[in-house]
Design a protein around this motif. Sequence first.
Motif, PDB file in Angstrom:
ATOM      1  N   PHE A 205     -10.435 -28.201  21.985  1.00  7.79           N
ATOM      2  CA  PHE A 205     -11.439 -28.704  22.920  1.00  7.79           C
ATOM      3  C   PHE A 205     -11.276 -28.092  24.304  1.00  7.79           C
ATOM      4  N   GLU A 206     -12.336 -28.163  25.055  1.00  5.78           N
ATOM      5  CA  GLU A 206     -12.279 -27.913  26.486  1.00  5.78           C
ATOM      6  C   GLU A 206     -12.482 -29.258  27.178  1.00  5.78           C
ATOM      7  N   VAL A 207     -11.566 -29.603  28.094  1.00  2.89           N
ATOM      8  CA  VAL A 207     -11.650 -30.885  28.787  1.00  2.89           C
ATOM      9  C   VAL A 207     -11.990 -30.636  30.249  1.00  2.89           C
ATOM     10  N   LYS A 208     -12.989 -31.367  30.723  1.00  4.11           N
ATOM     11  CA  LYS A 208     -13.375 -31.268  32.126  1.00  4.11           C
ATOM     12  C   LYS A 208     -13.305 -32.641  32.771  1.00  4.11           C
ATOM     13  N   SER A 209     -12.799 -32.661  33.989  1.00  2.00           N
ATOM     14  CA  SER A 209     -12.802 -33.890  34.768  1.00  2.00           C
ATOM     15  C   SER A 209     -14.105 -33.959  35.546  1.00  2.00           C
ATOM     16  N   VAL A 210     -14.835 -35.054  35.386  1.00  2.00           N
ATOM     17  CA  VAL A 210     -16.165 -35.161  35.978  1.00  2.00           C
ATOM     18  C   VAL A 210     -16.237 -36.428  36.825  1.00  2.00           C
ATOM     19  N   LEU A 211     -16.627 -36.270  38.093  1.00  2.00           N
ATOM     20  CA  LEU A 211     -16.814 -37.440  38.941  1.00  2.00           C
ATOM     21  C   LEU A 211     -18.043 -38.215  38.484  1.00  2.00           C
ATOM     22  N   MET A 212     -17.907 -39.541  38.428  1.00  2.00           N
ATOM     23  CA  MET A 212     -18.991 -40.355  37.906  1.00  2.00           C
ATOM     24  C   MET A 212     -19.883 -40.931  39.007  1.00  2.00           C
ATOM     25  N   ASN A 213     -19.673 -40.489  40.259  1.00  2.00           N
ATOM     26  CA  ASN A 213     -20.484 -41.046  41.350  1.00  2.00           C
ATOM     27  C   ASN A 213     -21.577 -40.085  41.799  1.00  2.00           C
ATOM     28  N   THR A 214     -21.929 -39.148  40.920  1.00  2.00           N
ATOM     29  CA  THR A 214     -23.032 -38.253  41.258  1.00  2.00           C
ATOM     30  C   THR A 214     -24.354 -39.015  41.141  1.00  2.00           C
ATOM     31  N   PRO A 215     -25.360 -38.627  41.921  1.00  2.35           N
ATOM     32  CA  PRO A 215     -26.633 -39.380  41.938  1.00  2.35           C
ATOM     33  C   PRO A 215     -27.230 -39.601  40.554  1.00  2.35           C
ATOM     34  N   GLY A 216     -27.124 -38.629  39.685  1.00  2.00           N
ATOM     35  CA  GLY A 216     -27.716 -38.763  38.364  1.00  2.00           C
ATOM     36  C   GLY A 216     -27.049 -39.789  37.492  1.00  2.00           C
ATOM     37  N   LEU A 217     -25.866 -40.235  37.890  1.00  5.00           N
ATOM     38  CA  LEU A 217     -25.124 -41.167  37.053  1.00  5.00           C
ATOM     39  C   LEU A 217     -25.028 -42.561  37.652  1.00  5.00           C
ATOM     40  N   THR A 218     -25.601 -42.768  38.830  1.00  9.42           N
ATOM     41  CA  THR A 218     -25.465 -44.070  39.475  1.00  9.42           C
ATOM     42  C   THR A 218     -26.221 -45.164  38.730  1.00  9.42           C
ATOM     43  N   PHE A 219     -27.101 -44.771  37.816  1.00  6.46           N
ATOM     44  CA  PHE A 219     -27.844 -45.794  37.085  1.00  6.46           C
ATOM     45  C   PHE A 219     -26.936 -46.638  36.204  1.00  6.46           C
ATOM     46  N   PHE A 220     -25.744 -46.126  35.952  1.00  7.67           N
ATOM     47  CA  PHE A 220     -24.798 -46.929  35.186  1.00  7.67           C
ATOM     48  C   PHE A 220     -24.479 -48.229  35.927  1.00  7.67           C
ATOM     49  N   GLY A 221     -24.337 -48.111  37.271  1.00  6.39           N
ATOM     50  CA  GLY A 221     -24.118 -49.284  38.095  1.00  6.39           C
ATOM     51  C   GLY A 221     -22.862 -50.067  37.763  1.00  6.39           C
ATOM     52  N   LEU A 222     -21.868 -49.388  37.285  1.00  8.34           N
ATOM     53  CA  LEU A 222     -20.657 -50.083  36.867  1.00  8.34           C
ATOM     54  C   LEU A 222     -19.552 -49.928  37.903  1.00  8.34           C
ATOM     55  N   ASP A 223     -18.534 -50.764  37.785  1.00  6.15           N
ATOM     56  CA  ASP A 223     -17.502 -50.750  38.816  1.00  6.15           C
ATOM     57  C   ASP A 223     -16.632 -49.497  38.759  1.00  6.15           C
ATOM     58  N   TRP A 224     -16.742 -48.747  37.681  1.00  8.61           N
ATOM     59  CA  TRP A 224     -15.973 -47.500  37.624  1.00  8.61           C
ATOM     60  C   TRP A 224     -16.805 -46.302  38.076  1.00  8.61           C
ATOM     61  N   ALA A 225     -17.919 -46.575  38.760  1.00 11.10           N
ATOM     62  CA  ALA A 225     -18.843 -45.506  39.116  1.00 11.10           C
ATOM     63  C   ALA A 225     -18.254 -44.531  40.127  1.00 11.10           C
ATOM     64  N   ASN A 226     -17.166 -44.912  40.771  1.00 12.89           N
ATOM     65  CA  ASN A 226     -16.595 -44.020  41.768  1.00 12.89           C
ATOM     66  C   ASN A 226     -15.382 -43.267  41.236  1.00 12.89           C
ATOM     67  N   ARG A 227     -15.211 -43.259  39.927  1.00 14.12           N
ATOM     68  CA  ARG A 227     -14.035 -42.636  39.346  1.00 14.12           C
ATOM     69  C   ARG A 227     -14.400 -41.368  38.587  1.00 14.12           C
ATOM     70  N   SER A 228     -13.346 -40.747  38.095  1.00 13.03           N
ATOM     71  CA  SER A 228     -13.545 -39.611  37.225  1.00 13.03           C
ATOM     72  C   SER A 228     -13.590 -40.069  35.777  1.00 13.03           C
ATOM     73  N   ALA A 229     -14.320 -39.322  34.991  1.00 12.89           N
ATOM     74  CA  ALA A 229     -14.255 -39.467  33.545  1.00 12.89           C
ATOM     75  C   ALA A 229     -13.909 -38.089  32.984  1.00 12.89           C
ATOM     76  N   PHE A 230     -13.596 -38.062  31.713  1.00 16.56           N
ATOM     77  CA  PHE A 230     -13.168 -36.808  31.105  1.00 16.56           C
ATOM     78  C   PHE A 230     -14.108 -36.445  29.970  1.00 16.56           C
ATOM     79  N   ALA A 231     -14.731 -35.297  30.133  1.00 23.21           N
ATOM     80  CA  ALA A 231     -15.607 -34.782  29.086  1.00 23.21           C
ATOM     81  C   ALA A 231     -14.770 -33.890  28.181  1.00 23.21           C
ATOM     82  N   VAL A 232     -14.707 -34.256  26.909  1.00 21.24           N
ATOM     83  CA  VAL A 232     -13.950 -33.484  25.926  1.00 21.24           C
ATOM     84  C   VAL A 232     -14.964 -32.773  25.041  1.00 21.24           C
ATOM     85  N   ILE A 233     -15.020 -31.457  25.168  1.00 22.26           N
ATOM     86  CA  ILE A 233     -16.083 -30.670  24.536  1.00 22.26           C
ATOM     87  C   ILE A 233     -15.505 -29.851  23.389  1.00 22.26           C
ATOM     88  N   CYS A 234     -16.012 -30.075  22.193  1.00 20.95           N
ATOM     89  CA  CYS A 234     -15.574 -29.319  21.023  1.00 20.95           C
ATOM     90  C   CYS A 234     -15.950 -27.851  21.201  1.00 20.95           C
TER      91      CYS A 234
END
Length: 78
Positions: A33-62
């Motif tokens: 896999f290729e793993v990327k660290s992605v900030l979750m507070n980008t404008p396109g993702l704020t619709f999640f509206g969750l308390d972890w919205a200001n954190r990073s998530a990890f995209a694991v790409i086959c």
Amino acid sequence: MSIFDKTNKGYENGSFSISGKKIICPFCGHDFFEVKSVLMNTPGLTFFGLDWANRSAFAVICTKCGKIEWFQHSPEPS
Ligand SMILES: [Zn+2]
């Protein structure tokens, strides 16, 4: 602790595990896999509206079929 604490590349290639369990692509069964660290507070993702919205998530790409899995915790090289 994140695998990205030691690198500024922004991505890592290889085999990874989460909580001691190796990540296997659920679509094609590949284990590289290729793993990327992605900030979750980008404008396109704020619709999640969750308390972890200001954190990073990890995209694991086959690297074989391109399927993307998301993890909130950092995968560990395995
Ligand atoms: Zn795959």
